[in-house]
Scaffold this motif. Structure first.
Motif, mmCIF file in Angstrom:
data_model
loop_
_atom_site.group_PDB
_atom_site.id
_atom_site.type_symbol
_atom_site.label_atom_id
_atom_site.label_comp_id
_atom_site.label_asym_id
_atom_site.label_seq_id
_atom_site.Cartn_x
_atom_site.Cartn_y
_atom_site.Cartn_z
ATOM 1 N N ALA A 24 0.814 -1.210 0.000
ATOM 2 C CA ALA A 24 0.000 0.000 0.000
ATOM 3 C C ALA A 24 0.844 1.254 0.000
ATOM 4 N N ALA A 174 -9.528 6.033 6.410
ATOM 5 C CA ALA A 174 -8.217 5.376 6.401
ATOM 6 C C ALA A 174 -8.227 4.188 5.447
ATOM 7 N N HIS A 175 -7.198 4.100 4.611
ATOM 8 C CA HIS A 175 -7.034 2.983 3.668
ATOM 9 C C HIS A 175 -8.190 2.880 2.674
ATOM 10 N N LEU A 180 -6.179 8.211 -2.156
ATOM 11 C CA LEU A 180 -6.227 8.262 -0.700
ATOM 12 C C LEU A 180 -6.515 9.682 -0.205
ATOM 13 N N GLY A 204 -2.811 4.878 6.479
ATOM 14 C CA GLY A 204 -3.793 4.751 5.405
ATOM 15 C C GLY A 204 -4.106 6.019 4.654
#
Length: 241
Positions: A24, A174-175, A180, A204
Motif C-alpha cells: 500500500a 483510512a485505507h 487516498l 492509510g
C-alpha cells in the motif's frame, strides 16, 4: 527474511500484515518495519484515533493521560501492542511522541519534557482555539502553531500533522480506495518529516509536504487548508502548492 517483534501475534498473520503495508505504501520492508515505539500523550479523540490506526499497522504505542487510569483503559482496548505510562515514561521510552492535548497544555509539557525529548520527533496535531486555550492560542494563530510549539520544545524536532481533519473522518477514510485522503505535513527537519510521512502512509493516507513549520499555518484553523478532505491533488490546489 527479517522478522519483527510483533508481540503475541501469530507469525504468518504479522508478516501478511507487513506485506500489505509495504504494497500500500510503496516502502521497502526495512523502511516499513514497525521497529519504533510511538508515545501518545493524551487519549481523547485525537490520541485514541491515532493510536488505533498505528496499532493496526503493527506499531507499538505507549499512552499517557492526565488520569493514568484513562491511559491504561485505552491500552487494554487496543491490545497487546499498547501500554500505558506517565508522560515522562512516554518521553523516555518512545521514539516519536504525539502531543494529543489541548493547545493550552503545550507550555507545561514543554517545560516538563523538553530535555527528555532532545533530538526526538514530536508530532503536534493540536489546534489552538482562543475560547478554550486562551492567550497561547492567540499567539499560535498569529505566528503559526508549528512555530510556537517548537519554541516550547527547542531540543526536539516538531512536525505538524493530523491537525487539519477531524478524527471521525480519519477513522472512516483510512485505507480507502485510491485516491487516498491527503494529510498535510510541515516541519523543519528533513529526517523528522520523512518519518512522519511514513506514519501518515501506514495509517492509510497520502502525506503532502507543505514546507517548513512556518508553512503549517496554511492548514491550521482559519486557513484555506483547514478541514480540506481531498486527495493530494485537491489538497495541493487548496494550499496553492
Amino acid at each position: 527474511m527479517t522478522t519483527f517483534p510483533l508481540r503475541r501475534r501469530p507469525f504468518l498473520a504479522a508478516m501478511a500484515g507487513l506485506a500489505a503495508i509495504n504494497v500500500a505504501s510503496g516502502l521497502s520492508e526495512v523502511e516499513a518495519a514497525p521497529s519504533i515505539t510511538i508515545g501518545i500523550i493524551g487519549v481523547g479523540d485525537v490520541g485514541s484515533t491515532l493510536a488505533e490506526l498505528w496499532v493496526k499497522a503493527g506499531y507499538q504505542v505507549i499512552l499517557s493521560a492526565r488520569d493514568e487510569a484513562d491511559a491504561q483503559k485505552e491500552a487494554q482496548i487496543l491490545g497487546s501492542l499498547a501500554s500505558a505510562g506517565t508522560p515522562v515514561e512516554v518521553a523516555n521510552k518512545a521514539s516519536i511522541i504525539v502531543l494529543a492535548v489541548p493547545y493550552k497544555a503545550i507550555p507545561e509539557l514543554g517545560q516538563a519534557l523538553n530535555r527528555t525529548l532532545m533530538d526526538k520527533i514530536v508530532i503536534d496535531p493540536s489546534n489552538p482555539y482562543p475560547w478554550r486555550d486562551g492567550e497561547i492560542a492567540q499567539e499560535a494563530l498569529k505566528l503559526g502553531a508549528g512555530v510556537v510549539t517548537q519554541r516550547y520544545f527547542p531540543s526536539a524536532h516538531v512536525v505538524r500533522a493530523f491537525n487539519s481533519i477531524d478524527m471521525s473522518t480519519l477513522r472512516e477514510e483510512a485505507h480507502r480506495s485510491a485516491p487516498l485522503l491527503a494529510i498535510p505535513v510541515a516541519g523543519d527537519d528533513a529526517h523528522a518529516v520523512h518519518q512522519v510521512e511514513q506514519l501518515v502512509t501506514v495509517a492509510g493516507f497520502e502525506p503532502v509536504l507543505v514546507g517548513g513549520l512556518d508553512k503549517a499555518r496554511l492548514f491550521q484553523p482559519g486557513s484555506d487548508g483547514f478541514e480540506v478532505k481531498e486527495s493530494a491533488a485537491g489538497l495541493k490546489q487548496a494550499l496553492h502548492l
